[in-house]
Design a protein around this motif. Structure first.
Motif, PDB file in Angstrom:
ATOM      1  N   THR A  18       0.912  -1.226  -0.105  1.00  0.00           N
ATOM      2  CA  THR A  18      -0.023   0.048   0.038  1.00  0.00           C
ATOM      3  C   THR A  18       0.870   1.229   0.029  1.00  0.00           C
ATOM      4  N   GLU A  20       0.536   5.783  -0.477  1.00  0.00           N
ATOM      5  CA  GLU A  20      -0.263   7.019  -0.690  1.00  0.00           C
ATOM      6  C   GLU A  20       0.484   7.996  -0.553  1.00  0.00           C
ATOM      7  N   SER A  31       2.360   0.200   4.551  1.00  0.00           N
ATOM      8  CA  SER A  31       2.156  -1.299   4.672  1.00  0.00           C
ATOM      9  C   SER A  31       3.972  -1.801   5.271  1.00  0.00           C
ATOM     10  N   GLU A  77      -3.647   5.965   9.848  1.00  0.00           N
ATOM     11  CA  GLU A  77      -2.698   5.181   9.171  1.00  0.00           C
ATOM     12  C   GLU A  77      -1.333   5.684   9.910  1.00  0.00           C
TER      13      GLU A  77
END
Length: 100
Positions: A18, A20, A31, A77
């Motif tokens: 993952t 972003e 991740s 997150e």
């Protein structure tokens, strides 16, 4: 046993990671990935076998929330990533102290 299989596994792991965008990093890992490669070698003449494990670790990036301007899901997150990295640091420190 097949280098192509290893390459396919690492490609699959990279695709599933993952990522972003934040104000600090346009491609921030969100991740953790742990890849363990069990390696075995055998001497055909002596029949001696040796084995080892190679661990490759890709940790999500730790970012200062105030600098990355995270909001909403990215904020949650970031908190979780920072907490997990802190816990990992505690584990590594404990392991190092036990082996000293």
């Amino acid at each position: 046993n097949d280098p192509r299989q290893l390459h396919a596994l690492t490609r699959q792991a990279a695709e599933q990671a993952t990522r972003e965008s934040t104000d600090m990093n346009s491609n921030s890992s969100r991740s953790h990935t742990l890849f363990r490669l069990h390696i075995e070698g055998r001497n055909k003449l002596s029949k001696q076998t040796v084995s080892s494990v190679l661990s490759l670790v890709d940790l999500a990036g730790s970012e200062r929330v105030s600098k990355s301007n995270c909001k909403g899901d990215r904020f949650e997150e970031a908190k979780n990533i920072n907490s997990s990295l802190s816990s990992l640091g505690t584990c590594v420190k404990a392991l190092a102290e036990n082996n000293a």
